[in-house]
Enzyme design. Structure first.
Site, PDB file in Angstrom:
ATOM      1  CD  GLU A  33      -2.763   1.220   2.458  1.00 34.99           C
ATOM      2  OE1 GLU A  33      -3.633   0.312   2.480  1.00 34.99           O
ATOM      3  OE2 GLU A  33      -2.631   2.077   3.364  1.00 34.99           O
ATOM      4  CG  ASP A 125     -10.945   7.612   8.871  1.00 35.76           C
ATOM      5  OD1 ASP A 125     -11.615   6.700   9.395  1.00 35.76           O
ATOM      6  OD2 ASP A 125      -9.741   7.494   8.573  1.00 35.76           O
ATOM      7  CG  HIS A 167     -14.217   0.910  12.691  1.00 32.87           C
ATOM      8  ND1 HIS A 167     -14.760   2.074  13.209  1.00 32.87           N
ATOM      9  CD2 HIS A 167     -13.638   1.258  11.521  1.00 32.87           C
ATOM     10  CE1 HIS A 167     -14.516   3.081  12.378  1.00 32.87           C
ATOM     11  NE2 HIS A 167     -13.830   2.609  11.347  1.00 32.87           N
TER      12      HIS A 167
END
Length: 321
Positions: A33, A125, A167
């Site tokens: 990533e 987010d 989460h």
């Protein structure tokens, strides 16, 4: 077919008994990533990392998408260039934040037209830190809805996020698992986890997912520690536990970057080794646009450039004879 429920204690025992082989095992797949660069210097650093890691033949490389779509154009440009100029499969992160369904669909269409066939579908987010997430008027409600929407557009390969330590917005671990199940049922191909530092954290999560009927691939996300302070801050924001032994190992290394890298690579490689002993064969590395640590860890795990791998396998066959 639902994967078998594994015993973390047994996996731990297997890990301690399993050596770290220098020869190529031939059954490990990796992905990397990156994030879109902001400056010319960061741009050069990113492409240096891509050029270094490309010979390891990753399954795909992904590029992140900033809060509120703040990096939309830079993400698109980076992913499109990877798809255009390299042989690597490029995956684009896409979120639901601050956009209508039509706007998100238009971004997905642009990726498809650019030759990108893999989307990492995320809720995203909130654009303002400290404020709770709220669905944009006319937007996708969450990642499961986004996956369902993408499935109607093009036959994308779709990855989603998973959270071994829950989460921060989920009420409890079971609620979090239920949300992951909805994403997989909506059509996601795999889940990539948030980073973690203890193998049992992943094994427990994998078993919980299997009990919930999730039989898709769950890939552990590995974060090599470049800065212990920075990782500690990130961990606090996403609910990742940082074990006390890590603080002990990094203590006194702030002014010794080379030594810090050696310690970091050793810690991450050991985590991967123990995950491998527990049956994991795919790893996703959060590179932070730097290649050295990810490359070193892959090397320790036997993931080598194709030419090197072929030579090692030939040498192993000759030794066996």
């Amino acid at each position: 077919m639902t994967p078998p429920i594994l015993n973390p204690a047994r996996e731990e025992q297997m890990a301690h008994a399993s050596p770290l082989f220098a020869a190529v095992p031939g059954d490990i797949a990796v992905s990397f990533e990156f994030f879109p660069p902001k400056t010319d210097k960061m741009h050069a650093q990113l492409w240096s990392a891509i050029e270094t890691l490309a010979p390891l033949d990753p399954r795909f490389v992904s590029v992140t998408y900033g809060a509120g779509g703040s990096t939309r154009e830079r993400t698109h440009d980076t992913v499109a260039r990877i798809a255009r100029e390299t042989n690597m499969a490029a995956a684009a992160h896409l979120t639901c934040v601050e956009a209508t369904k039509e706007e998100v669909d238009a971004v997905a269409d642009a990726y498809w037209q650019a030759g990108v066939r893999h989307i990492v579908a995320l809720r995203g987010d909130p654009p303002e830190k400290g404020k709770p997430y709220s669905t944009h008027p006319g937007g996708y409600e969450n990642a499961a809805a986004l996956v369902e929407g993408l499935r109607k557009l093009h036959p994308f390969e779709i990855s989603v996020a998973a959270y071994p330590e829950c989460h921060p917005d989920s009420a409890d671990p079971q609620t979090d698992i239920d949300n992951l199940k909805r994403k997989m049922d909506a059509g996601a191909n795999r889940a990539i986890t948030q980073f973690f530092f203890e193998p049992d954290t992943f094994f427990r999560f994998r078993d919980d997912a299997a009990r919930a009927g999730i039989d898709a691939e769950i890939v552990p996300g590995i974060m090599p520690v470049m800065s212990f302070g920075a990782v500690s801050r990130m961990s606090a924001m996403c609910g990742t536990d940082v074990p006390s032994w890590m603080a002990t190992l990094f203590e006194g290394l702030d002014d010794h970057p080379e030594a810090r890298q050696l310690v970091s690579a050793t810690i991450a490689a050991e985590l991967c080794r123990r995950l491998y002993a527990g049956g994991v064969r795919e790893f996703h590395f959060y590179t932070l646009n730097r290649a050295e640590l990810a490359y070193a860890i892959c090397h320790l795990l036997g993931v080598r450039p194709k030419t090197d791998a072929a030579a090692l396998q030939a040498a192993a066959r000759e030794t066996a004879i």
